[in-house]
Design an enzyme around this catalytic site. Sequence first.
Site, short mmCIF file in Angstrom:
data_model
loop_
_atom_site.label_atom_id
_atom_site.label_comp_id
_atom_site.label_asym_id
_atom_site.label_seq_id
_atom_site.Cartn_x
_atom_site.Cartn_y
_atom_site.Cartn_z
N HIS A 43 0.85 -1.19 0.00
CA HIS A 43 0.00 0.00 0.00
C HIS A 43 0.89 1.24 0.00
CE1 HIS A 43 -4.07 1.83 1.20
NE2 HIS A 43 -3.24 2.85 1.05
N HIS A 59 1.26 4.82 -2.19
CA HIS A 59 0.86 5.77 -3.22
C HIS A 59 2.11 6.46 -3.77
CE1 HIS A 59 -3.47 5.50 -2.24
NE2 HIS A 59 -3.06 5.38 -0.99
N ASN A 91 2.85 9.32 -5.46
CA ASN A 91 3.13 10.74 -5.17
C ASN A 91 3.29 11.00 -3.67
OD1 ASN A 91 3.04 12.29 -7.85
ND2 ASN A 91 1.22 11.01 -7.98
N PRO A 151 -3.64 7.93 -12.74
CA PRO A 151 -3.10 8.59 -13.94
C PRO A 151 -3.75 9.96 -14.14
CG PRO A 151 -4.56 6.77 -14.54
CD PRO A 151 -4.41 6.72 -13.06
N ARG A 152 -2.93 10.97 -14.47
CA ARG A 152 -3.45 12.33 -14.61
C ARG A 152 -3.11 12.90 -15.97
NH1 ARG A 152 -0.11 13.56 -10.42
NH2 ARG A 152 0.45 15.57 -11.35
N ASP A 205 1.67 3.54 3.26
CA ASP A 205 0.69 4.46 2.69
C ASP A 205 1.40 5.55 1.88
OD1 ASP A 205 -1.83 5.36 2.07
OD2 ASP A 205 -2.23 6.30 4.01
N ASP A 206 2.04 6.49 2.58
CA ASP A 206 2.72 7.63 1.93
C ASP A 206 3.99 7.93 2.71
OD1 ASP A 206 0.46 8.59 -0.02
OD2 ASP A 206 -0.54 8.39 1.91
N GLU A 250 -12.41 4.12 5.82
CA GLU A 250 -11.33 5.01 6.25
C GLU A 250 -11.84 6.03 7.26
OE1 GLU A 250 -7.97 6.72 3.68
OE2 GLU A 250 -9.59 6.30 2.27
#
Length: 348
Positions: A18, A20, A22, A102-103, A287-288, A205
């Site tokens: 898990h 992300h 960015n 995706p951006r 997570d991040d 969450e």
Amino acid sequence: MDNEADVFYRELPKVELHAHLNGSVSFQTIEKLIHSKPQLNIEHSMTAIGKGQRRTLDECFQVFKVIHQLVDSEDDIFMVATDVIKEFAADGVKYLELRSTPREEITTGLTKRRYIETVIQAIQQCKKKGVDIDVRFLVAIDRRNGSQVAMETVQLVEEFFLSSDGLVIGIDLSGDPTVGHGRDLLSALQRAKNSGLKLSLHLSEVPSQHDETDLLLNIPPDRIGHGTFLHPEMGGSQGLVDKVVQKSIPLELCLTSNVKGQTVQCYSDHHFKYWYQMGHPVVICTDDKGVFATDLSHEYKMAATTFGLSREAVWKLSQQAIDYIFAPDSVKELLKQKWRDLQPQEFK
């Protein structure tokens, strides 16, 4: 981290399920991005939550918006993905599933297709250069973007599922949990499941998501992200717990993220304890790691020190995570052999 205990956690072979993309950008990489875009006037304090700091969930999502401003071209994505992969490898992670939405960026000509292709290229480049880590990619559906974008994302991922040589293996459902409802995304997620894509869904969450969680558990997902408010002690319900247990759905648990994002009061209150003591499949994740200023070694150490896990129990927790990866059985066998080769003598 340089004392004997810390070396154990650093050298522990680990699985990260898990992460992300960015949110995993390190201080060093942010430094490079800030330097390349001075016109944005972005400071480090806007991109990470330091030691002892807390943020509301909403404030955490504001941090991601700032990072997105810094990462807006193919070159940025390639550098970020390459750096993140190398950093996880340096932390002893042997298998990594990265996830990202995706951006499109009109100013740089970035398309969603090129976004995915660039992440794949970074994975391939690291492999070519001999970085000791097996990396796969989960393409994320941001729940804020609604049903049409979700379906378009699934259709795009189906293409890469067939053409990426096993690198694109599934879908992540994420984004601000207070926006929208899972029912609007159900048909896209069901289609993904029917196509053979694996599903990792952020569920429960925040409190008061019982109906949505119940609905999405019927698909069912292959893994659950966070699941903070599933069980009765956190305001969830026994019915939801029974469903998760009955389907034996592993939970991706991110301790520091939940504490710093204030969905959990403190480490000792974390729902890791509830599920672990029950013997339910759990995987410790970051997570991040950039935003929350952590790494997977630290997360294992926090779980062990908070809940009194022996080193053997920690090793077992790390080893069992292999069973919950989305890559095929042949990959699982290779990883299990790697763990056997690295296993300390006292645990054999």
